[in-house]
Design a protein around this motif. Sequence first.
Motif, PDB file in Angstrom:
ATOM      1  N   LEU A  22       0.954  -1.214   0.070  1.00 50.78           N
ATOM      2  CA  LEU A  22       0.131   0.148   0.047  1.00 50.78           C
ATOM      3  C   LEU A  22       0.773   1.335   0.026  1.00 50.78           C
ATOM      4  N   LEU A  23       0.688   2.255  -1.029  1.00 47.72           N
ATOM      5  CA  LEU A  23       1.188   3.424  -1.113  1.00 47.72           C
ATOM      6  C   LEU A  23       0.072   4.384  -0.873  1.00 47.72           C
ATOM      7  N   SER A 257      -6.528   4.461  -8.817  1.00 43.89           N
ATOM      8  CA  SER A 257      -8.026   4.214  -8.998  1.00 43.89           C
ATOM      9  C   SER A 257      -8.678   2.792  -8.800  1.00 43.89           C
ATOM     10  N   VAL A 258      -7.975   2.066  -7.750  1.00 46.71           N
ATOM     11  CA  VAL A 258      -8.613   0.674  -7.768  1.00 46.71           C
ATOM     12  C   VAL A 258     -10.093   0.651  -7.220  1.00 46.71           C
ATOM     13  N   PHE A 259     -10.359   1.735  -6.191  1.00 44.88           N
ATOM     14  CA  PHE A 259     -11.640   1.901  -5.664  1.00 44.88           C
ATOM     15  C   PHE A 259     -12.639   2.521  -6.865  1.00 44.88           C
ATOM     16  N   ALA A 260     -12.027   2.779  -8.000  1.00 46.18           N
ATOM     17  CA  ALA A 260     -13.010   3.602  -8.870  1.00 46.18           C
ATOM     18  C   ALA A 260     -13.600   4.811  -8.170  1.00 46.18           C
ATOM     19  N   SER A 261     -12.851   5.519  -7.659  1.00 45.19           N
ATOM     20  CA  SER A 261     -13.510   6.843  -7.283  1.00 45.19           C
ATOM     21  C   SER A 261     -14.446   6.583  -6.262  1.00 45.19           C
ATOM     22  N   GLY A 262     -14.500   5.603  -5.640  1.00 43.98           N
ATOM     23  CA  GLY A 262     -15.531   5.153  -4.527  1.00 43.98           C
ATOM     24  C   GLY A 262     -16.571   4.454  -4.858  1.00 43.98           C
ATOM     25  N   GLU A 268     -13.907  -5.289  -1.930  1.00 41.79           N
ATOM     26  CA  GLU A 268     -14.219  -5.845  -3.319  1.00 41.79           C
ATOM     27  C   GLU A 268     -12.901  -5.280  -4.414  1.00 41.79           C
ATOM     28  N   ALA A 269     -12.600  -4.057  -4.088  1.00 45.24           N
ATOM     29  CA  ALA A 269     -11.312  -3.576  -5.104  1.00 45.24           C
ATOM     30  C   ALA A 269      -9.903  -4.275  -4.788  1.00 45.24           C
ATOM     31  N   LEU A 270      -9.700  -4.598  -3.585  1.00 43.62           N
ATOM     32  CA  LEU A 270      -8.567  -5.387  -3.258  1.00 43.62           C
ATOM     33  C   LEU A 270      -8.505  -6.570  -3.274  1.00 43.62           C
ATOM     34  N   PHE A 284      -3.591   4.655  -2.837  1.00 42.33           N
ATOM     35  CA  PHE A 284      -4.630   4.806  -2.552  1.00 42.33           C
ATOM     36  C   PHE A 284      -4.871   6.243  -1.667  1.00 42.33           C
ATOM     37  N   GLY A 285      -5.846   6.930  -1.763  1.00 40.59           N
ATOM     38  CA  GLY A 285      -5.856   8.229  -0.942  1.00 40.59           C
ATOM     39  C   GLY A 285      -7.326   7.963   0.029  1.00 40.59           C
ATOM     40  N   ALA A 286      -7.196   8.537   1.143  1.00 36.25           N
ATOM     41  CA  ALA A 286      -8.247   8.471   2.155  1.00 36.25           C
ATOM     42  C   ALA A 286      -8.062   9.839   3.100  1.00 36.25           C
ATOM     43  N   SER A 287      -9.104  10.108   3.515  1.00 34.46           N
ATOM     44  CA  SER A 287      -9.015  11.428   4.753  1.00 34.46           C
ATOM     45  C   SER A 287      -9.271  10.991   5.924  1.00 34.46           C
ATOM     46  N   SER A 288      -9.861   9.857   5.990  1.00 35.21           N
ATOM     47  CA  SER A 288     -10.595   9.347   7.605  1.00 35.21           C
ATOM     48  C   SER A 288     -10.041   8.200   8.144  1.00 35.21           C
ATOM     49  N   ALA A 289      -9.623   8.260   9.358  1.00 33.46           N
ATOM     50  CA  ALA A 289      -9.071   7.249   9.996  1.00 33.46           C
ATOM     51  C   ALA A 289      -9.554   5.807   9.702  1.00 33.46           C
ATOM     52  N   ALA A 290     -11.131   5.713   9.815  1.00 32.88           N
ATOM     53  CA  ALA A 290     -11.828   4.552   9.528  1.00 32.88           C
ATOM     54  C   ALA A 290     -11.392   4.019   8.104  1.00 32.88           C
ATOM     55  N   HIS A 291     -11.405   4.745   7.341  1.00 34.69           N
ATOM     56  CA  HIS A 291     -11.315   4.383   5.724  1.00 34.69           C
ATOM     57  C   HIS A 291      -9.661   4.049   5.646  1.00 34.69           C
TER      58      HIS A 291
END
Length: 316
Positions: A22-23, A257-262, A268-270, A284-291
């Motif tokens: 993961l990057l 873009s593995v999550f197809a922008s949400g 499912e993506a991974l 991947f990019g994320a902004s919440s701790a849970a994600h």
Amino acid sequence: MTIAAHHADNATGSEPVVLDRLLFGDNQFFGVNHMSEEKARAQAMRFQTTDAIMEVLDIAYDAGVRTFMCTTHERIAEVVARVRAEPERYAGFQFFPCMPYAHKYANAVTDYGMIGALRRFLPDEGLIATAFKGGRAVARKDVEAMVAMLVDAEMSMFSGVSTPVVFLQNVVVDLLLGLGFHEAFAVFARHVKEKYGAEPGFITMNLVRLLDALDEVGIENPIVCSNMNKLEFRMCGGADDYRAALAERRFRAIAMSVFASGALSPREALEWVAESPAIESVVFGASSAAHIRGTCEIAEDVWPTWPATSEAKEAN
């Protein structure tokens, strides 16, 4: 082996860089969202301060992510400074710079003019010497000297931190593909290897065509980042061409873009990505701790070898 030692070995070409599964990307920090302009604006507002960016990076680091694949946006210099100032807090943390950040240059030309923009981005190794080098490059159409100057300008903000892979952004990669100027890829690769002891990476929206071009100029087993996902979102040429490339071509694949922008859930993506052993990493990019934490947990579940380093595993 520590990252610093691995970086030194890579400078001699003795072994390839080990890519983490993961990057962490930076789109969310600068208002980039391929599905929603509203979300993009909200993210841009949220991350107006370096403290806000570091809060998210700290969550990712504490979850086991050790690689930040980032543009050369001016704000990244502030992030680098924070990481450089706390080597113990960010042990094993590394940057994968992606250059150029096109909007930075466009805005600078608007604000300062062409000459002013060039002066603004010259590296700190002697203004007159660098400017003279650039002048000769233009006069003699010396592409290699010009590429070196621009790469050095972009890399100046990363002094003192680990940068084992340096990427050429798709805005330039795909332009060069369109122009047929494939030798520029070799020029970039040589400079990155010789000056920074790093491996060159390439981001593209046209995977197969880029692999053909890199083969043509003798770049073997390249690191290539391209859109790859279950829904074929932004996959130029379609999934069949990508599957064939992953099965038949020799390159080190990073999927974006593995999550197809949400549109896809992280699991499912991974799980789709994990079906292709040729894909070494996901950015991947994320902004919440849970994600962030959820994505790391899923990655560890579907990829038993993640995190790639024992140091990161122990840190969890």
